[in-house]
Design an enzyme around this catalytic site. Structure first.
Site, short mmCIF file in Angstrom:
data_model
loop_
_atom_site.label_atom_id
_atom_site.label_comp_id
_atom_site.label_asym_id
_atom_site.label_seq_id
_atom_site.Cartn_x
_atom_site.Cartn_y
_atom_site.Cartn_z
N ARG A 112 0.76 38.63 7.23
CA ARG A 112 -0.05 37.42 7.16
C ARG A 112 -0.04 36.92 5.72
O ARG A 112 -0.37 37.66 4.79
CB ARG A 112 -1.47 37.73 7.61
CG ARG A 112 -2.40 36.53 7.72
CD ARG A 112 -3.79 36.98 8.17
NE ARG A 112 -3.78 37.49 9.53
CZ ARG A 112 -4.64 38.41 9.98
NH1 ARG A 112 -5.55 38.93 9.17
NH2 ARG A 112 -4.59 38.81 11.24
N CYS A 119 -0.60 42.61 19.55
CA CYS A 119 -1.89 43.07 19.05
C CYS A 119 -2.32 44.36 19.74
O CYS A 119 -2.43 44.40 20.97
CB CYS A 119 -2.96 42.00 19.24
SG CYS A 119 -4.58 42.52 18.64
N LYS A 128 -15.15 36.51 5.27
CA LYS A 128 -14.46 35.23 5.49
C LYS A 128 -15.26 34.09 4.90
O LYS A 128 -16.47 33.98 5.13
CB LYS A 128 -14.24 35.02 6.99
CG LYS A 128 -13.35 36.11 7.61
CD LYS A 128 -13.17 35.92 9.10
CE LYS A 128 -12.24 37.00 9.68
NZ LYS A 128 -12.03 36.81 11.13
N CYS A 167 -9.38 40.00 23.55
CA CYS A 167 -10.39 41.04 23.40
C CYS A 167 -11.65 40.40 22.83
O CYS A 167 -11.63 39.22 22.44
CB CYS A 167 -9.89 42.17 22.50
SG CYS A 167 -10.09 41.86 20.73
N CYS A 226 -11.06 36.38 17.51
CA CYS A 226 -10.24 35.74 16.47
C CYS A 226 -10.05 34.25 16.69
O CYS A 226 -9.89 33.51 15.73
CB CYS A 226 -8.88 36.44 16.38
SG CYS A 226 -8.99 38.13 15.75
N ARG A 262 -10.88 37.30 2.76
CA ARG A 262 -9.58 36.94 3.32
C ARG A 262 -9.25 35.48 3.00
O ARG A 262 -9.87 34.86 2.13
CB ARG A 262 -9.57 37.22 4.82
CG ARG A 262 -9.79 38.71 5.10
CD ARG A 262 -9.49 39.04 6.55
NE ARG A 262 -9.63 40.45 6.83
CZ ARG A 262 -9.37 40.98 8.03
NH1 ARG A 262 -8.99 40.21 9.04
NH2 ARG A 262 -9.51 42.28 8.24
N CYS A 271 -5.72 33.42 20.67
CA CYS A 271 -5.21 34.44 19.75
C CYS A 271 -3.86 34.94 20.27
O CYS A 271 -3.43 34.62 21.36
CB CYS A 271 -6.20 35.60 19.64
SG CYS A 271 -6.31 36.60 21.14
#
Length: 570
Positions: free
Chosen positions: A73, A433, A209, A472, A476, A142, A427
């Site tokens: 990333r 993932c 974040k 999940c 995200c 992040r 996501c």
């Protein structure tokens, strides 16, 4: 005391400022993986060890190691790239990754499928474009998000400058990244306190974040994040300062009601001159007060729930040496992107493209990755990744606008008619993932096609309705702030959430559990019918589901799990 710390805390403490045994592990050719402790540390360097879960059964039958590879990333504050940087990442994707680029919900680029032996070459190529991946993952601040709409160029410039200043100030100082990936020399000497003046040896208890929002657009979903800044304009239309928000976060765990998403509180107002001091103070309070025993309770949202906003604010003010003024009024109108052309203050044009679920690739009849490469070779402005996984070709001179639009149209990159699709996010989920319980990116387009048929029957095709899906409950793609939120529960099965606010200010509520494809469509179609028949003028779908009695309105925090389920027969 040390025995009470979570395993991750002990790994960080013993890591020698994020070095661990990563350098040695890269030289180990017998496996495509790295040891378990280093799998945690490598996140701080901007990457995750993953494997292709589609291939697991076959490789297990053949007694082969899993198909290990890394997701990388990139750190791109505010999502702004030069055309040359875009071309570099595109080439890295084709040379070392799986050939595609993934625009994320945090305005950056993920590259999937990079094998261990190519990691250093990949990081060096990224570095050559004056980019890096440090702190794109891990228990640190992040990628800092920022409203990307450049048609408000003077306001955006202030927001972008703040995002970059916060990003730079909160960057880890450890030289480990340059030593391990870019063959930098290890610097001898230096005190521990000097290496990480903000984070210390164990960094933060969990990820952190930060976002910068410019009303009336809440495209960054400011209430979903640990720390946010909302631009407040003066009468002349210039930035007077910022409302500061704290304590938002999306993640939770199925079946554990003491975990929940939370919308941020507005803590106060500060000037631009004080904004970075406030950011450092919020981070250090969370560093010292956050839960290091239970990672499920380690985000800032739980710190504020436990301590109270007033106590938290007082400590931030004390550490920053800055007084916060009362919050000032602001209004958000949406969380989505403004598609098509907009004109900037300077007369240049900005074209917002639709990239379904952020996946940049060439497909049948839609060579989108090739088209964006072609645009980057002629474009004189910049590329801006949006918080909704889309892309703005920004600062386009008048003479280039027709050509760039032609290339985009031929590749199917212009916004679709469907209001649902225009406001969709997913996501990555399967196959890469490791946390995914269900499909997301690969499945949502199919579901939207089925839902679009139902919406068309009700005359709702063009209506903007926000839909988001995750594989999940970690959230995200911020599904708990979507008017229709779908969260993976197991293979092919999802929990359905309804009732979030269109402007991103209110969480949704669980409406139905464990639905398959047919169950999702069957649950939503009667709601679409009722919306058509009973909606009030200007009423949004999320607001309607509450007013019409289908779900309860969610307050905040633990209230997310209260009064769940259907309240009215559809």
């Amino acid at each position: 005391m040390t025995d009470e710390l979570s395993r991750n805390e002990r790994i960080k403490e013993a890591s020698d400022y994020l070095r661990g045994t990563l350098a040695e592990g890269l030289r180990e050719e017998i496996t495509g993986a790295i040891i378990e402790d280093d799998q945690q540390l490598v996140k701080f360097h901007g990457m995750y060890l993953q494997d292709d879960r589609d291939l697991r059964p076959e490789r297990a039958r053949k007694k082969m190691e899993k198909a290990f590879a890394f997701m990388i990333r990139v750190r791109i504050p505010g999502g702004v790239l030069t055309p040359q940087q875009w071309l570099t990442l595109d080439k890295v994707a084709r040379d070392y990754a799986n050939g595609t680029m993934r625009l994320t919900t945090r305005q950056t680029v993920q590259l999937h499928g990079i094998i261990k032996s190519n990691l250093k070459a990949t990081l060096k190529a990224i570095d050559s474009a004056l980019l890096n991946t440090i702190a794109a993952c891990g228990d640190v601040n992040r990628n800092v998000m920022c409203n990307p709409n450049p048609h408000q160029s003077h306001v955006h410039a202030a927001a972008q400058d703040l995002a970059k200043a916060i990003s730079d100030h909160l960057l880890p100082r450890t030289p480990a990244y340059r030593e391990i990936w870019l063959d930098g020399e290890r610097i001898a000497g230096g005190e521990d306190e000097v290496i990480e003046p903000i984070y210390g040896k164990t960094y933060l208890p969990r990820k952190f974040k930060v976002v910068v929002a410019v009303p009336p657009s809440n495209d960054v979903d400011v209430f979903a994040h640990d720390l946010g800044y909302i631009a407040i304009l003066d009468d002349a239309g210039n930035v007077a300062g910022w409302n500061v928000t704290v304590g938002g976060g999306m993640g939770m765990t199925h079946g554990e009601p003491d975990t929940y998403p939370r919308t941020a509180d507005v803590m106060g107002f500060c000037t631009t001159a004080d904004a970075v001091k406030i950011a450092e103070a919020v981070v250090t309070v969370q560093r010292d007060w956050g839960d290091r025993k239970s990672r499920k309770h380690a985000r800032l949202k739980y710190t504020i729930e436990d301590r109270g906003l007033d106590v938290f604010r007082a400590e931030v003010v004390r550490r920053a040496g800055v007084k916060l003024a009362p919050p000032r009024p602001f209004t958000f109108t949406s969380t989505g992107d403004q598609y098509g052309w907009t004109q900037g203050d300077d007369g240049r044009g900005h074209l917002t493209l639709f990239v379904q679920n952020g996946r940049v690739q060439d497909g049948p009849g839609a060579a989108q990755q090739t088209a964006l490469r072609e645009i980057a070779r002629i474009h004189q402005g910049d590329f801006r990744i949006t918080p909704n996984q889309n892309l703005i070709i920004a600062n386009v001179p008048t003479g280039q606008q027709n050509e760039i639009e032609r290339i985009a149209r031929e590749a199917g990159l212009l916004a679709p008619w469907s209001g649902l699709r225009r406001n969709s996010m997913a996501c990555v989920a399967l196959p890469t993932c490791g946390l995914a319980l269900a499909e997301s990116e690969r499945y949502l387009p199919e579901l939207m096609t089925a839902l679009d048929e139902k919406l068309a029957q009700r005359g709702l095709s063009a209506d903007d309705i926000v839909i988001r899906m995750t594989g999940c409950p970690n959230g995200c793609a911020r599904p708990y702030l979507a008017e229709i939120g779908l969260v993976g529960k197991g293979p092919g099965r999802y929990n359905l959430y309804l009732g979030a606010a269109f402007d991103g200010s209110r969480l949704s509520k669980l409406y139905a559990e464990d639905l398959d494809h047919g169950g999702i469509v069957a649950a939503l179609d009667p709601l679409f019918a009722a919306y058509t028949a009973e909606r009030q003028k200007g009423e949004r779908f999320g607001d309607f589901t509450i007013r019409a009695g289908f779900v309860e309105k969610t307050g905040n925090g633990a209230d997310f799990h209260a009064n769940i389920g259907k309240k009215r027969a559809a």
